[in-house]
Write a protein that holds these residues in place. Structure first.
Motif, mmCIF file in Angstrom:
data_model
loop_
_atom_site.group_PDB
_atom_site.id
_atom_site.type_symbol
_atom_site.label_atom_id
_atom_site.label_comp_id
_atom_site.label_asym_id
_atom_site.label_seq_id
_atom_site.Cartn_x
_atom_site.Cartn_y
_atom_site.Cartn_z
ATOM 1 N N GLY A 1 20.886 -7.409 -0.997
ATOM 2 C CA GLY A 1 20.825 -8.125 0.396
ATOM 3 C C GLY A 1 19.285 -7.997 0.972
ATOM 4 N N ILE A 2 18.233 -7.880 0.337
ATOM 5 C CA ILE A 2 17.037 -7.940 1.031
ATOM 6 C C ILE A 2 16.601 -9.254 1.537
ATOM 7 C CG2 ILE A 2 14.467 -7.518 0.249
ATOM 8 C CD1 ILE A 2 15.338 -5.190 -1.742
ATOM 9 N N HIS A 3 15.982 -9.487 2.328
ATOM 10 C CA HIS A 3 15.542 -10.505 3.092
ATOM 11 C C HIS A 3 13.804 -10.401 3.366
ATOM 12 C CE1 HIS A 3 15.304 -14.269 5.171
ATOM 13 N NE2 HIS A 3 14.674 -13.712 6.173
ATOM 14 N N VAL A 4 13.167 -11.281 2.789
ATOM 15 C CA VAL A 4 11.737 -11.138 2.978
ATOM 16 C C VAL A 4 11.408 -12.514 3.469
ATOM 17 C CG1 VAL A 4 9.257 -10.580 1.801
ATOM 18 C CG2 VAL A 4 11.525 -9.195 1.100
ATOM 19 N N ASN A 5 10.627 -12.379 4.607
ATOM 20 C CA ASN A 5 10.046 -13.697 5.342
ATOM 21 C C ASN A 5 8.529 -13.505 5.328
ATOM 22 O OD1 ASN A 5 9.539 -16.124 6.337
ATOM 23 N ND2 ASN A 5 10.701 -15.531 8.234
ATOM 24 N N LEU A 6 7.919 -14.139 4.453
ATOM 25 C CA LEU A 6 6.445 -13.909 4.394
ATOM 26 C C LEU A 6 5.370 -15.231 4.805
ATOM 27 C CD1 LEU A 6 6.183 -12.168 0.901
ATOM 28 C CD2 LEU A 6 5.909 -11.107 3.319
ATOM 29 N N ASN A 7 6.329 -16.244 5.342
ATOM 30 C CA ASN A 7 5.574 -17.473 5.647
ATOM 31 C C ASN A 7 4.530 -17.791 4.423
ATOM 32 O OD1 ASN A 7 6.991 -17.624 7.906
ATOM 33 N ND2 ASN A 7 5.750 -16.557 9.133
ATOM 34 N N ASN A 8 3.158 -17.864 4.968
ATOM 35 C CA ASN A 8 2.139 -18.075 3.881
ATOM 36 C C ASN A 8 1.514 -17.122 3.525
ATOM 37 O OD1 ASN A 8 0.384 -19.633 2.627
ATOM 38 N ND2 ASN A 8 -0.698 -20.340 4.594
ATOM 39 N N SER A 9 2.252 -16.458 2.530
ATOM 40 C CA SER A 9 1.729 -15.335 1.500
ATOM 41 C C SER A 9 0.525 -15.601 0.442
ATOM 42 C CB SER A 9 2.854 -14.516 1.129
ATOM 43 O OG SER A 9 2.412 -13.500 0.388
ATOM 44 N N GLN A 10 -0.520 -15.071 0.358
ATOM 45 C CA GLN A 10 -1.560 -15.061 -0.534
ATOM 46 C C GLN A 10 -1.817 -13.942 -1.270
ATOM 47 O OE1 GLN A 10 -4.691 -17.264 1.275
ATOM 48 N NE2 GLN A 10 -3.921 -19.096 1.629
ATOM 49 N N THR A 11 -2.193 -13.874 -2.672
ATOM 50 C CA THR A 11 -2.578 -12.683 -3.180
ATOM 51 C C THR A 11 -4.061 -13.013 -3.683
ATOM 52 O OG1 THR A 11 -0.359 -12.407 -4.033
ATOM 53 C CG2 THR A 11 -2.173 -10.951 -5.043
ATOM 54 N N TYR A 12 -4.824 -12.225 -3.196
ATOM 55 C CA TYR A 12 -6.280 -12.442 -3.840
ATOM 56 C C TYR A 12 -6.453 -11.451 -5.011
ATOM 57 C CZ TYR A 12 -6.917 -14.400 0.853
ATOM 58 O OH TYR A 12 -6.681 -15.321 1.947
ATOM 59 N N VAL A 13 -7.296 -12.096 -6.049
ATOM 60 C CA VAL A 13 -7.349 -11.279 -7.374
ATOM 61 C C VAL A 13 -8.821 -11.293 -7.564
ATOM 62 C CG1 VAL A 13 -5.088 -11.915 -8.309
ATOM 63 C CG2 VAL A 13 -6.987 -13.325 -8.672
ATOM 64 N N ASN A 14 -9.640 -11.102 -6.670
ATOM 65 C CA ASN A 14 -11.283 -11.271 -7.028
ATOM 66 C C ASN A 14 -11.353 -9.666 -7.259
ATOM 67 O OD1 ASN A 14 -13.878 -11.574 -6.997
ATOM 68 N ND2 ASN A 14 -14.247 -11.611 -5.025
ATOM 69 N N ASP A 15 -12.072 -9.445 -8.199
ATOM 70 C CA ASP A 15 -12.492 -7.853 -8.646
ATOM 71 C C ASP A 15 -13.871 -7.905 -8.979
ATOM 72 O OD1 ASP A 15 -12.451 -5.347 -9.237
ATOM 73 O OD2 ASP A 15 -11.259 -5.442 -11.071
ATOM 74 N N PRO A 16 -14.771 -7.722 -8.179
ATOM 75 C CA PRO A 16 -16.359 -7.881 -8.398
ATOM 76 C C PRO A 16 -16.773 -6.928 -9.389
ATOM 77 C CG PRO A 16 -15.934 -6.914 -6.373
ATOM 78 C CD PRO A 16 -14.548 -7.402 -6.947
ATOM 79 N N ASP A 17 -16.172 -5.471 -9.636
ATOM 80 C CA ASP A 17 -16.790 -4.904 -10.428
ATOM 81 C C ASP A 17 -16.269 -4.821 -11.947
ATOM 82 O OD1 ASP A 17 -14.284 -3.584 -10.050
ATOM 83 O OD2 ASP A 17 -14.884 -1.666 -9.662
ATOM 84 N N ASN A 18 -14.953 -5.481 -12.056
ATOM 85 C CA ASN A 18 -14.224 -5.630 -13.350
ATOM 86 C C ASN A 18 -13.949 -4.567 -14.067
ATOM 87 O OD1 ASN A 18 -14.383 -8.582 -13.041
ATOM 88 N ND2 ASN A 18 -16.583 -8.676 -14.039
ATOM 89 N N ILE A 19 -14.161 -3.374 -13.761
ATOM 90 C CA ILE A 19 -14.002 -2.141 -14.300
ATOM 91 C C ILE A 19 -13.050 -1.224 -13.590
ATOM 92 C CG2 ILE A 19 -14.704 0.134 -15.254
ATOM 93 C CD1 ILE A 19 -17.147 -1.449 -16.172
ATOM 94 N N ASP A 20 -11.778 -0.756 -13.870
ATOM 95 C CA ASP A 20 -11.166 -0.037 -12.737
ATOM 96 C C ASP A 20 -10.691 1.431 -13.433
ATOM 97 O OD1 ASP A 20 -11.080 -1.864 -10.494
ATOM 98 O OD2 ASP A 20 -9.208 -2.899 -11.705
ATOM 99 N N GLN A 21 -10.512 1.345 -14.646
ATOM 100 C CA GLN A 21 -10.105 2.707 -15.478
ATOM 101 C C GLN A 21 -10.564 2.420 -16.720
ATOM 102 O OE1 GLN A 21 -6.085 3.894 -15.262
ATOM 103 N NE2 GLN A 21 -6.505 5.479 -16.380
ATOM 104 N N PRO A 22 -11.755 2.745 -17.085
ATOM 105 C CA PRO A 22 -12.375 2.441 -18.489
ATOM 106 C C PRO A 22 -11.821 3.298 -19.196
ATOM 107 C CG PRO A 22 -13.933 3.836 -17.228
ATOM 108 C CD PRO A 22 -12.766 3.523 -16.272
ATOM 109 N N ASN A 23 -11.150 2.802 -20.433
ATOM 110 C CA ASN A 23 -10.627 3.752 -21.591
ATOM 111 C C ASN A 23 -11.906 4.250 -22.797
ATOM 112 O OD1 ASN A 23 -8.196 3.302 -20.347
ATOM 113 N ND2 ASN A 23 -7.763 1.361 -21.523
ATOM 114 N N ILE A 24 -11.792 5.383 -22.774
ATOM 115 C CA ILE A 24 -12.946 5.896 -23.724
ATOM 116 C C ILE A 24 -12.213 7.035 -24.705
ATOM 117 C CG2 ILE A 24 -14.957 7.385 -23.964
ATOM 118 C CD1 ILE A 24 -15.709 6.375 -21.067
ATOM 119 N N GLY A 25 -12.321 6.784 -25.853
ATOM 120 C CA GLY A 25 -11.602 7.683 -26.725
ATOM 121 C C GLY A 25 -11.581 7.453 -28.084
#
Length: 71
Positions: free
Chosen positions: A47-71
């Motif tokens: 019974g969840i009701h979500v009303n977001l009207n005009n929702s947008q998700t921005y996916v711009n990631d200028p550094d491109n590195i969040d968690q480097p994998n070194i191993g």
């Protein structure tokens, strides 16, 4: 205190899996992922009701590195 482990049957271990049997000091997985989702995407329940009207998700990631994998 050492762990006592009985019989173990491993069916499959994938690339990003960790197989741990007995005592361990540290577990360090070597994979990471980034998930993009809009508002209200991960809501669960009855019974969840979500009303977001005009929702947008921005996916711009200028550094491109969040968690480097070194191993």
């Amino acid at each position: 205190m050492p762990a006592k482990v009985g019989a173990v049957k491993v069916i499959t271990v994938t690339f990003s899996s960790i197989l741990h049997i007995g005592d361990v000091y540290s577990i360090s997985p070597t994979s990471s992922a980034k998930t993009y989702a809009g508002g209200g995407s991960f809501n669960t329940g009855n019974g969840i009701h979500v009303n977001l009207n005009n929702s947008q998700t921005y996916v711009n990631d200028p550094d491109n590195i969040d968690q480097p994998n070194i191993g």
